[in-house]
Structure formats: C-alpha cells, structure tokens
Write an enzyme that holds these catalytic residues in place. Structure first.
Site, mmCIF file in Angstrom:
data_model
loop_
_atom_site.group_PDB
_atom_site.id
_atom_site.type_symbol
_atom_site.label_atom_id
_atom_site.label_comp_id
_atom_site.label_asym_id
_atom_site.label_seq_id
_atom_site.Cartn_x
_atom_site.Cartn_y
_atom_site.Cartn_z
ATOM 1 N N ALA A 264 84.190 -8.081 -27.814
ATOM 2 C CA ALA A 264 85.254 -7.792 -28.786
ATOM 3 C C ALA A 264 85.874 -9.083 -29.306
ATOM 4 O O ALA A 264 86.085 -9.241 -30.517
ATOM 5 C CB ALA A 264 86.318 -6.908 -28.135
ATOM 6 N N SER B 122 89.343 -16.708 -20.353
ATOM 7 C CA SER B 122 89.430 -17.198 -18.985
ATOM 8 C C SER B 122 88.050 -17.177 -18.335
ATOM 9 O O SER B 122 87.456 -16.108 -18.158
ATOM 10 C CB SER B 122 90.389 -16.302 -18.199
ATOM 11 N N ALA C 211 73.978 -0.815 -25.814
ATOM 12 C CA ALA C 211 73.376 0.055 -26.831
ATOM 13 C C ALA C 211 74.345 0.168 -28.004
ATOM 14 O O ALA C 211 75.556 0.250 -27.806
ATOM 15 C CB ALA C 211 73.096 1.430 -26.249
ATOM 16 N N LYS D 269 66.473 0.499 -31.481
ATOM 17 C CA LYS D 269 66.924 1.819 -31.025
ATOM 18 C C LYS D 269 66.884 2.785 -32.201
ATOM 19 O O LYS D 269 67.545 2.565 -33.213
ATOM 20 C CB LYS D 269 68.355 1.690 -30.485
ATOM 21 N N ILE E 104 81.312 -0.658 -29.197
ATOM 22 C CA ILE E 104 81.179 -1.863 -30.025
ATOM 23 C C ILE E 104 81.403 -1.492 -31.493
ATOM 24 O O ILE E 104 82.037 -2.231 -32.246
ATOM 25 C CB ILE E 104 79.810 -2.534 -29.768
HETATM 26 C C1 FAD Z 1 80.186 1.085 -18.009
HETATM 27 C C2 FAD Z 1 80.287 0.661 -19.418
HETATM 28 C C3 FAD Z 1 79.185 0.776 -20.267
HETATM 29 C C4 FAD Z 1 79.290 0.411 -21.608
HETATM 30 N N1 FAD Z 1 78.232 0.581 -22.448
HETATM 31 C C5 FAD Z 1 78.389 0.358 -23.774
HETATM 32 C C6 FAD Z 1 77.333 0.580 -24.702
HETATM 33 O O1 FAD Z 1 76.217 0.920 -24.330
HETATM 34 N N2 FAD Z 1 77.586 0.376 -26.008
HETATM 35 C C7 FAD Z 1 78.797 -0.041 -26.469
HETATM 36 O O2 FAD Z 1 78.993 -0.154 -27.685
HETATM 37 N N3 FAD Z 1 79.785 -0.321 -25.609
HETATM 38 C C8 FAD Z 1 79.619 -0.120 -24.293
HETATM 39 N N4 FAD Z 1 80.636 -0.398 -23.430
HETATM 40 C C9 FAD Z 1 81.841 -1.002 -23.924
HETATM 41 C C10 FAD Z 1 81.622 -2.494 -24.085
HETATM 42 O O3 FAD Z 1 81.268 -3.084 -22.861
HETATM 43 C C11 FAD Z 1 82.878 -3.111 -24.567
HETATM 44 O O4 FAD Z 1 83.364 -2.396 -25.653
HETATM 45 C C12 FAD Z 1 82.635 -4.495 -25.054
HETATM 46 O O5 FAD Z 1 81.856 -5.230 -24.173
HETATM 47 C C13 FAD Z 1 83.920 -5.170 -25.302
HETATM 48 O O6 FAD Z 1 84.500 -5.597 -24.122
HETATM 49 P P1 FAD Z 1 85.765 -6.489 -24.297
HETATM 50 O O7 FAD Z 1 85.361 -7.710 -25.038
HETATM 51 O O8 FAD Z 1 86.838 -5.634 -24.853
HETATM 52 O O9 FAD Z 1 86.214 -6.846 -22.809
HETATM 53 P P2 FAD Z 1 85.630 -7.861 -21.715
HETATM 54 O O10 FAD Z 1 84.181 -8.050 -21.836
HETATM 55 O O11 FAD Z 1 86.169 -7.361 -20.420
HETATM 56 O O12 FAD Z 1 86.308 -9.262 -22.058
HETATM 57 C C14 FAD Z 1 87.655 -9.531 -21.749
HETATM 58 C C15 FAD Z 1 87.944 -10.996 -22.025
HETATM 59 O O13 FAD Z 1 89.337 -11.226 -21.840
HETATM 60 C C16 FAD Z 1 89.511 -12.385 -21.061
HETATM 61 N N5 FAD Z 1 90.779 -12.290 -20.315
HETATM 62 C C17 FAD Z 1 91.247 -11.250 -19.590
HETATM 63 N N6 FAD Z 1 92.437 -11.574 -19.045
HETATM 64 C C18 FAD Z 1 92.723 -12.833 -19.450
HETATM 65 C C19 FAD Z 1 93.807 -13.724 -19.212
HETATM 66 N N7 FAD Z 1 94.846 -13.409 -18.424
HETATM 67 N N8 FAD Z 1 93.747 -14.955 -19.791
HETATM 68 C C20 FAD Z 1 92.709 -15.334 -20.575
HETATM 69 N N9 FAD Z 1 91.666 -14.512 -20.842
HETATM 70 C C21 FAD Z 1 91.673 -13.291 -20.278
HETATM 71 C C22 FAD Z 1 88.298 -12.395 -20.134
HETATM 72 O O14 FAD Z 1 88.065 -13.682 -19.622
HETATM 73 C C23 FAD Z 1 87.209 -11.961 -21.112
HETATM 74 O O15 FAD Z 1 86.758 -13.083 -21.840
HETATM 75 C C24 FAD Z 1 80.526 -0.080 -22.086
HETATM 76 C C25 FAD Z 1 81.606 -0.247 -21.226
HETATM 77 C C26 FAD Z 1 81.500 0.118 -19.902
HETATM 78 C C27 FAD Z 1 82.689 -0.049 -19.000
#
Ligand code: FAD
Length: 523
Positions: free
Chosen positions: A28, A53, A64, A92, A360
């Site tokens: 994200a 972090s 996916a 896909k 995503i």
């Molecule tokens: C089991 C599972 C399966 C999934 N499968 C799919 C799929 O097939 N297709 C799909 O579209 N989506 C899927 N998703 C969702 C997808 O993984 C997420 O939407 C996507 O990876 C985005 O994650 P994110 O970037 O929001 O969070 P994260 O990847 O958790 O990143 C969080 C970031 O914030 C930072 N951070 C957190 N706290 C702090 C702090 N205090 N200070 C500084 N930095 C900090 C971390 O270091 C990291 O860089 C799935 C999710 C799960 C749980």
C-alpha cells in the site's frame, strides 16, 4: 496557456498542501508513493516522503490481483513484461472454486463475459433456457478464459479479436515483497524521499487535533500537511493517534485468521488462483514463477491454529519454504478512511479476506479517490465526507459479493459451513439474491465493481438459475439455439487448443532470470 509553475511568494503565502508523508513501506505504501509521485511529477512544490520501519517489516502476503492492476501499471508507464520478470509474476485468468458447491464441485469466476448475445438478446437468457432443458453445458464452457485456465494455458488477447467470446481480461499473481521493492525503486527515481525509522510518537495539533509531525525512535521528526497511513493492521495514525474506530463485519464473514506457508513449485503454474473449500474455511494456492503461495483462511471457533497449520502442511503440493505463519484479522472497515489530515489505505483502512483478491485493488481505488478529490487545502469537510461515503459504499459492494460465497455454499453436514448457510446477511445482499432469482438481473449498485457476469458465475456455480429468461428466447428455434451454443463451445475449444501452456508462455515471453529466481527462493 496552462502552466504548472508557481511563484515562490505565492506558494509560501497560501495554505495548499505542499508536503505528503506516507507511513509504511508495504504494497500500500509504495503504491501510494508511486501514484502520488506520478500525479505531482510536474509540480515543483510538492514533497513526498515515505517512512517505514525495518524493525516491524511488512505483512508479505497479497499475491493475487484483479485486472485493474494492469491499469495501475499503465498509468505509471511500466511495461508489463518488465514488471512480470521482476516480480516473479504469472498470469491469472480466473479464480477456480473447488468444493464450495459440494465436496467434488468445481467452477470458475473468470475475468470476462459469458458467450455472446444472440439475435440481440444477452447470452445468459438462451443459456438459462437450454440449461433447464439439459441442452447446455455449465456456463464456464462458454468463456474462453475459464477454458484456458482449465487447460493450464495462456495467451494474450489478440488485437483485432477484442469482441465476442474471444475477448478476455487477465490479472497477475506476484510476489508482494518484490512488488513493493519494484515500486520503491520507481518512486525514488520519481523523487520520493525515503526514510527508515520507527514512529514512536505522533504529535497532534492541540487545537485542531490534526497530525503535525511524526517522531522517530531513532531520533528525528517528520512534518507534513497530509499524512497517508499505510502502516498495516496497526493503523499508527488513523487508529493509534486519531482513534477513528473500526466497524467489524465478523457477523457475516466469520473467518478471523489465516495461516500462510510458501512451498516449492512441483507442478506447472496454473493460470488461475485456486480457492479450495475445507472443513473450517478455505485454502488459496497461488503459483509464482519461483514458488507457490499457499494459505488457509479459517474461523477460530471451528479450527485451532495448530489444526489449520496441519491442514495446510498436509495439502501443499511441494516442500515447504518456510514455517506456517498465523495472521489474525478482523474483517471490517475503518469508520472513516479520511479523518482530519490522515487518509488511510491498505490494511490500515480495513480488511476483506482474499477470496476475490480485492485488497490491492482497494488500495488503488482509495488512491484514485484521493487523487481525484485532492483538496486545495485541508480541512475540507464536505469533500472528505463525500470520499468517505463513496469509499464505504464500494467496500460494502465487495463485502456482499464475498459473503455470497459463504451464504450459498452447499457443504451440508459440516458445522462451519452449515452456520454460514444459515446466517443472516446484509439487507443489500438479500435484495441482490432475491432479484437475481426472480429476474436474472443484478442491482445497479451491486454491480459497481463485480459486474453482472461475475454474479452470474457465482450463482450458476452454486447451482442457482434465475426463474426468468427473456421471452424473445422462446421466439427462436430451440435446435438452432442449441446449435449456436455448440459452435460457441467448439470455437472456444479451438482457441484453447491453439494457445500455448501457461508455463511455455511465461518462459518464452517474461521469465524471471534463473539466477534471480534462485537468489529469491534462497532468501
Ligand atoms: C492472509 C492475507 C492474504 C492476503 N492476500 C491478498 C491477495 O491475494 N490479494 C490482495 O490484493 N491482497 C491480499 N492481502 C492484502 C494485502 O496483503 C495487503 O492489502 C497489502 O499487502 C497491503 O499491506 P499494507 O501495505 O497495508 O501493510 P503491510 O504490508 O503490513 O505494511 C505496513 C508497513 O507499515 C510500516 N509500519 C508499521 N508500523 C510502523 C511504525 N510504527 N513506524 C514506521 N513504520 C511502520 C511497516 O514497517 C510496513 O512497512 C492479503 C492479506 C492477508 C492478511
């Protein structure tokens, strides 16, 4: 003449947004960085900073996608071939649902329409009549992408054949960590500033409650006008600092945990995502070029973590590449996606299980909403309220579509599935089901993202045919319609026979160099 140049004195004196701070370097965060950098590339005064972090890391799942990802790449002028090679991606065409409509059942939800209209009437009406008479095959057979997926094949839709049953769309399976890395490199080249550090404290303005600055564990302070919270489930700004609140949808989507475990590839990669129903939930299987992503989404009231890990271990198709990792979650949505000067995306904004690979996509949709409604200055309560309302409606449509999978399941005699079949559902979904049964139509609001063909795939897959088909179908000769459907089926079979296997297509056009694949698998 339009110009993007601004006089320095004008910029200093106004209250426009000049600094955006993104928290989080997962999928994200780097999608946000890239999309915002692209938007403001010709803007001399906007500063974009991303802080992440290393200590906390990313969730590392999310493999996916839906076809909209291709639009995202196009917008950034990223060549698909390059992206595929560097993210170990595969193609896909659909999601295959095994065991959802009964233990040995199988059906596809493809990224394309079914059949072609006949005599100006939609294919569905002819198919419904003939299916009732036992003269039509399951609806998948009239979709090229489903049939290519079934045969383990893939070819790009050819130019000049973008209509009729030969039209289809596709998405990717990819390595989420490599995608974040790819977009990081793109964003930094486009001018995004990268800071490594863990946020220890969020400074709020005493009067407005707006976020003013982030203080890092390592020392240092990052100020900004607009903050994008991509900090994952933690919601460092939107929840920990602003206490925005979260609405759980657990009453309709009872799964609350996933266990993930990658394994070596032992089979040629399928050109679809596998979703396999199991006694306490469902498993995903996502083939990449260098490994297979596996996971089991389950309900903790029906399966313990150990049982779930055991189920996953015993069903993966190759040697495990890591220990099973349990990920607890609460399905639902943040009460406001945009609160004060914080806009949240990704897991910080809410969670819908990956049954239709929509998370995503929802990041992309959130970014489109933010960029499309970018405020001249904040606060702008009316604008924020409108974005919050629209975003929520969009999430609800997707939520309903996912609930449908559970509600219509036909796994009788298994407590988890029996509970899902008998649970109460949102009124919006109840209306969609009722309307479809009676008319074969889908409410306009419900088809904003999942179009009528997607709903038809699911209903047909679960064995539900509408009571209605258009009366013009009765005007046509039944044998002739049956003949039309047969020729559509054989046209599709010929196109499938001509297509290369998915593996051969990837190898020939976009294979990740082997040395790189080995290095990644090793790490
Ligand atoms: C089991 C599972 C399966 C999934 N499968 C799919 C799929 O097939 N297709 C799909 O579209 N989506 C899927 N998703 C969702 C997808 O993984 C997420 O939407 C996507 O990876 C985005 O994650 P994110 O970037 O929001 O969070 P994260 O990847 O958790 O990143 C969080 C970031 O914030 C930072 N951070 C957190 N706290 C702090 C702090 N205090 N200070 C500084 N930095 C900090 C971390 O270091 C990291 O860089 C799935 C999710 C799960 C749980």
């Amino acid at each position: 003449m339009l110009t993007t140049q601004q006089g320095t004195s004008e910029i200093m004196s106004d209250n426009r947004i000049k600094s955006i701070v993104i928290v989080g370097g997962g999928t994200a965060g780097w999608m946000a960085a890239a999309a915002l950098a692209e938007r403001f590339i010709s803007n001399r005064y906007m500063q974009i900073t991303l802080v992440e972090s290393r200590e906390i890391g990313t969730i590392g799942v999310g493999e996916a996608t839906v076809p909209h990802m291709r639009e995202f790449l196009k917008r950034l002028r990223i060549a698909e071939v390059d992206f595929i090679k560097r993210t170990s991606a595969t193609f896909k065409l659909a999601i295959g649902f095994d065991g959802w409509a009964g233990k040995d059942s199988h059906f596809f939800h493809p990224f394309s329409e079914h059949g072609v209209p006949l005599l100006g009437t939609a294919f569905q009406h002819y198919w419904v009549k003939l299916r009732r008479l036992g003269r039509a095959a399951p609806i998948d057979r009239y979709v090229l992408s489903s049939e290519m997926a079934r045969a383990g094949k893939f070819a790009l839709p050819r130019q000049g054949q973008g209509s009729g049953f030969l039209f289809f769309n596709y998405a990717f399976h990819f390595d989420a960590t490599l995608v974040a890395r790819y977009l990081k490199s793109w964003s930094m080249t486009a001018g995004v500033k990268h800071v490594e550090g863990t946020i220890a404290n969020v400074r709020l303005n005493a009067e407005t409650g707006f976020v003013e600055a982030l203080e890092l564990n390592e020392g240092g302070r990052i100020e900004g006008d607009l903050f994008i919270d991509c900090s994952g489930f933690r919601g460092v700004l939107i929840e920990q600092a602003l206490a925005t609140g979260y609405e759980s949808w657990g009453q309709w989507l009872p799964c609350d945990r996933a266990v993930a475990m990658p394994c070596e590839s032992r089979m040629p990669p399928s050109s679809y995502t596998k979703s396999i129903a199991s006694s306490g939930g469902w498993q995903w299987r996502i083939p990449l070029q260098h490994r297979v992503g596996n996971g089991y989404v389950y309900c903790s009231r029906y399966s313990s973590d150990d049982e779930a890990a055991q189920t996953l271990r015993s069903t993966v198709e190759g040697p495990a590449l890591a220990e099973p990792r349990v990920l607890p979650f609460t399905t639902g949505i943040r009460k406001k996606i945009w609160n004060k000067n914080v806009f949240c995306l990704g897991l910080a904004s809410g969670f819908l299980e990956p049954l239709e690979s929509t998370s995503i996509y929802l990041v992309q949709k959130g970014l489109a909403a933010l960029i499309g409604s970018f405020p001249q200055a904040i606060p702008n309560p009316a604008l924020q309220e409108d974005v919050n309302r629209r975003t929520r409606a969009h999430w609800e449509h997707i939520r309903d579509f996912i609930i449908l999978h559970y509600k219509l399941n036909r796994r009788e005699g298994e407590p988890f599935w029996d509970e899902c079949r008998h649970m109460a559902i949102p009124d919006s979904l109840a209306e969609t089901i009722e309307l479809f049964r009676a008319t074969g139509r889908v409410r306009a609001e419900a088809s904003e993202f999942f179009k009528a063909s997607s709903w038809l795939s699911m209903f047909a897959g679960f064995g539900i045919l509408p009571d209605y088909y258009h009366p013009s179908v009765d005007d046509a000769n039944e044998d002739e319609i049956a003949h039309e459907l047969e020729s559509m089926g054989s046209g599709i079979a010929r196109a499938v026979a001509d297509a290369p296997t998915h593996q051969a297509f990837v190898q020939a056009n976009c294979a990740m160099p082997e040395s790189r694949a080995r290095a990644i698998a090793g790490s």
